[in-house]
Every structure is written in C-alpha cells, then in structure tokens.
Design an enzyme around this catalytic site. Structure first.
Site, PDB file in Angstrom:
ATOM      1  N   LYS A 260      17.655  -8.989  -2.076  1.00 16.02           N
ATOM      2  CA  LYS A 260      16.499  -8.562  -1.291  1.00 16.02           C
ATOM      3  C   LYS A 260      16.720  -8.974   0.157  1.00 16.02           C
ATOM      4  CE  LYS A 260      11.524  -9.136  -0.821  1.00 16.02           C
ATOM      5  NZ  LYS A 260      10.274  -9.582  -1.458  1.00 16.02           N
TER       6      LYS A 260
ATOM      7  N   ARG B 289       3.114  -4.816   3.464  1.00 17.28           N
ATOM      8  CA  ARG B 289       2.396  -6.049   3.826  1.00 17.28           C
ATOM      9  C   ARG B 289       0.969  -5.748   4.245  1.00 17.28           C
ATOM     10  NH1 ARG B 289       7.506  -9.139   6.758  1.00 17.28           N
ATOM     11  NH2 ARG B 289       8.807  -9.145   4.875  1.00 17.28           N
TER      12      ARG B 289
ATOM     13  N   ARG C 115      10.751 -13.941   7.332  1.00 16.81           N
ATOM     14  CA  ARG C 115      11.262 -14.360   6.028  1.00 16.81           C
ATOM     15  C   ARG C 115      12.788 -14.548   6.036  1.00 16.81           C
ATOM     16  NH1 ARG C 115       6.402 -13.647   3.732  1.00 16.81           N
ATOM     17  NH2 ARG C 115       5.521 -11.633   3.134  1.00 16.81           N
TER      18      ARG C 115
ATOM     19  N   LYS D  57      17.099  -4.172  -2.935  1.00 12.77           N
ATOM     20  CA  LYS D  57      15.918  -3.784  -2.162  1.00 12.77           C
ATOM     21  C   LYS D  57      16.131  -4.110  -0.689  1.00 12.77           C
ATOM     22  CE  LYS D  57      11.187  -5.231  -1.589  1.00 12.77           C
ATOM     23  NZ  LYS D  57      10.301  -6.333  -1.724  1.00 12.77           N
TER      24      LYS D  57
HETATM   25  C1  PBG Z   1       6.560  -9.741  -2.023  1.00 11.46           C
HETATM   26  C2  PBG Z   1       7.109  -8.364  -1.977  1.00 11.46           C
HETATM   27  C3  PBG Z   1       7.353  -7.565  -0.855  1.00 11.46           C
HETATM   28  C4  PBG Z   1       7.775  -6.334  -1.350  1.00 11.46           C
HETATM   29  C5  PBG Z   1       7.822  -6.433  -2.735  1.00 11.46           C
HETATM   30  N1  PBG Z   1       7.417  -7.694  -3.094  1.00 11.46           N
HETATM   31  C6  PBG Z   1       7.143  -7.828   0.584  1.00 11.46           C
HETATM   32  C7  PBG Z   1       7.947  -8.851   1.255  1.00 11.46           C
HETATM   33  O1  PBG Z   1       8.847  -9.469   0.696  1.00 11.46           O
HETATM   34  O2  PBG Z   1       7.619  -9.085   2.411  1.00 11.46           O
HETATM   35  C8  PBG Z   1       8.088  -5.114  -0.533  1.00 11.46           C
HETATM   36  C9  PBG Z   1       7.857  -3.810  -1.216  1.00 11.46           C
HETATM   37  C10 PBG Z   1       7.743  -2.628  -0.312  1.00 11.46           C
HETATM   38  O3  PBG Z   1       7.929  -2.697   0.917  1.00 11.46           O
HETATM   39  O4  PBG Z   1       7.441  -1.557  -0.850  1.00 11.46           O
HETATM   40  N2  PBG Z   1       7.479 -10.736  -1.744  1.00 11.46           N
HETATM   41 ZN    ZN Z   2       6.538 -12.678  -1.252  1.00  8.10          ZN
END
Ligand code: PBG
Ligand code: ZN
Length: 329
Positions: A200, A210, A222, A253
């Site tokens: 990720k 968000r 992050r 992702k």
């Molecule tokens: C939570 C999470 C996120 C996404 C999935 N789980 C956001 C992030 O990490 O900031 C993103 C999914 C999307 O953009 O469709 N950690």
């Molecule tokens: Zn998160």
C-alpha cells in the site's frame, strides 16, 4: 509467393468479434468484483459523497437494501468501511472494536439477511476512529507500531465475531498480519480469512476516500508507514513478509499507477492477489466522463482489464455496480 513478412498476420484473428472472443486472454467477470461500502453508525440514512459520484454513505438498513439489489446483478462480495459516531473518536481509536459499531452492525445485518450468498470483507484500520486521523497510535508526532497492534487485533476480532468472512488490515503497521492471525485464532476464528493490504503506497489517489470516511490525518501524512512511491522491489518484500505471517490474500493498492507492482507481486507469490482500484482512480474517470471527455463504459472496462492482465485475481472497485448494471464488461 507471399512476402516473408506477410506470412504472419495477427489481424486474421481480429476479423470478427467471435474470433476475438475465442482468443481473448483475459476477462473481467462479476465473480472477480468487490464493491466497497461506507457504513454509517445509524440504521437509516444515505449521504452522497461529493467527490465520488454515485457512491453514498449508507445506514445499516440502507446497506442491506443496496447489497440485496447488487446481489441481483451478480455482485457478491463487499468490503465495508465504517464511520465513527459523533463524539466517538479518541486518541487510540478504541471505538473501532465496539460490537455496536457501524461495521460490526453492518456485517451482522448482511450475514443475517444473505448468509452464504455474500462474501463480507471488512477494512481493519484505526484512522476513521482516531481523533488525529492516523492509522495507529500517535505519540509525540510518531505513529507507534507495536502499540497499535493490539487495537487492530481487537478490531479484527470484533469483525470476525460479527460474522465477517474476510478481514483486511490497511494500516501498514509491521507485523500486523501475524498479530491479527494470532488474535483471530485465539478467539476461535481460525476460519476467518485475512486479506492483507500488503503493498500500500502513500498515494495521493486516496483523497476522495478520506472525505468519504472522514479519515484524513489532522497533521502530517502517512509516509512513515505507507510505502514510498519510488519502490517496487520493496513490494515483493512486503508481500513475502505478509505471506510468511499468514495472509490468505495479498493486495496491491492503488492499482492503475502500479500495474508493474501487481505483476511483480503476482510473480513473487502464488497467493490470490487483489488490486484496489482506489477512490481517486474512480473519481478521475467519473469527472472526465461527466465532462464528456471520456467514454466511461469503455474506459472502465479497459482499466479493469488492465488490472486482470497485470495479474490481479480480485478487483476491488467502486465501478462494480454500474459496470454490471450497464453491461460494460
Ligand atoms: C484506511 C484506508 C484508506 C483506503 C483504504 N483503507 C485510506 C488511507 O490509507 O488513507 C483508501 C481507499 C480508497 O482511496 O479508495 N487506512
Ligand atoms: Zn488507516
């Protein structure tokens, strides 16, 4: 005599749609698709999300209705994200594991209604429940790894107890797959599967999400836990670690800007692999289509095929419902 260079004519097999279908290497089918849902901590309610046209936050009753309609289309897997109730956010995000939380209630309602007809997956992360919006415990500006693990494990166990088929940690703390697997097994949930957001990236494509989940970090970003955009070799390392820790499914992702990474992870592991076609990838297509600049059905098919061609088995996408409704695949 035919010239040597014209003996081989790839166009012969492109002459008709029947021939093209006969030799088509890749396909996207309903069974591959996972539709994400944002669940409100209430029974009713449908709230549009400005940056994600066609996607709404749903109360638990509305969720059940929507998933029922989607099942009719052949959409049989969902991934649930929860929103915190007003005043419920806290420094450590403990509300993430409450048995009466949005996801826990949503999972129970879906399983009650649809049982084995539906695969219910849940996102496991603290960011929608912490008052600072980070995915783990924050102390003196740092997101603490090991301190976050028990909270994430509690959250995963609460989802499993509600009946989730698959829990999916997205926090990017090291060792969380093992921590969740141990907690699930100790809690009597050894059959609950674990899909890890293994690879990720610290992507700008999560912006619309968000807003949807009210999970943006208040300060900072992050980058101290999500992956550096420049790295692909490291993706294989993350994937191998998660496999060793007991993940059942791996994920890359975002998807579209990381097709090379999907291919690498595909080759580094024989576990099933998911690609997450994230919110920003969805919204970019939507925005261009709304302006008449892109042909949405064809672009969506092309994008989903690209993820499959790169090596993904499972496609998590906000386009799922409309793609099946419109026969875009
Ligand atoms: C939570 C999470 C996120 C996404 C999935 N789980 C956001 C992030 O990490 O900031 C993103 C999914 C999307 O953009 O469709 N950690
Ligand atoms: Zn998160």
């Amino acid at each position: 005599m035919t010239a040597e260079y014209l003996l081989r004519r790839p166009r012969r097999l492109r002459r008709s749609s029947l021939l093209r279908d006969l030799v088509g290497e890749t396909s996207v089918e309903a069974r591959h698709l996972v539709q994400p849902h944002f669940v409100l901590p209430s029974a009713s309610g449908r709230e549009p999300i400005a940056s994600m046209p066609g996607i709404e936050r749903l109360g638990v009753d509305e969720l059940v209705k929507q998933v029922g309609a989607d099942l009719e289309l052949g959409l049989r897997s969902v991934l649930l994200f929860g929103l915190a109730a007003p005043g419920e956010k806290s420094p450590r995000g403990e509300a993430s594991a409450h048995a009466d939380g949005a996801v826990q209630r949503g999972v129970a309602a879906l399983k009650r209604e649809f049982g084995g007809e539906l695969v219910v997956m849940t996102d496991v992360c603290l960011c929608a429940y912490t008052d600072h919006g980070h995915c783990g415990v924050l102390e003196a500006g740092a997101v603490l790894n090991d301190e976050s693990l028990p909270l994430l494990a509690d959250m995963a166990v609460s989802h499993a107890a509600a009946g989730a088929d698959v829990v999916a940690p997205s926090d990017m703390m090291d060792g969380r797959v093992r921590a969740l697997r141990d907690a699930l097994d100790a809690g009597g949930f050894s059959d609950t599967a674990l899909m890890s957001y293994s690879v990720k990236y610290a992507s700008a494509y999560y912006g619309p999400f968000r807003d949807a989940a009210d999970s943006a970090p208040g300060h900072g970003d992050r980058q101290s836990y999500q992956m550096d955009l420049r790295n692909a070799r490291e993706a294989e390392r993350e994937a191998r670690l998660d496999e060793a820790e007991g993940a059942d499914v791996l994920m890359v992702k975002p998807a579209l800007a990381y097709l090379d990474v999907i291919r690498r992870v595909r080759e580094a592991s024989d576990l099933p692999l998911a690609a997450y076609n994230v919110s920003g990838e969805f919204s970019a297509v939507k925005a261009a289509a709304e302006r008449g600049w892109l042909d949405e059905p064809r672009v969506v098919r092309e994008n989903l095929l690209a993820m499959r061609r790169a090596g993904a088995d499972i496609l998590i996408t906000y386009h799922g419902r409309e793609a099946l409704q419109g026969g875009w695949l």
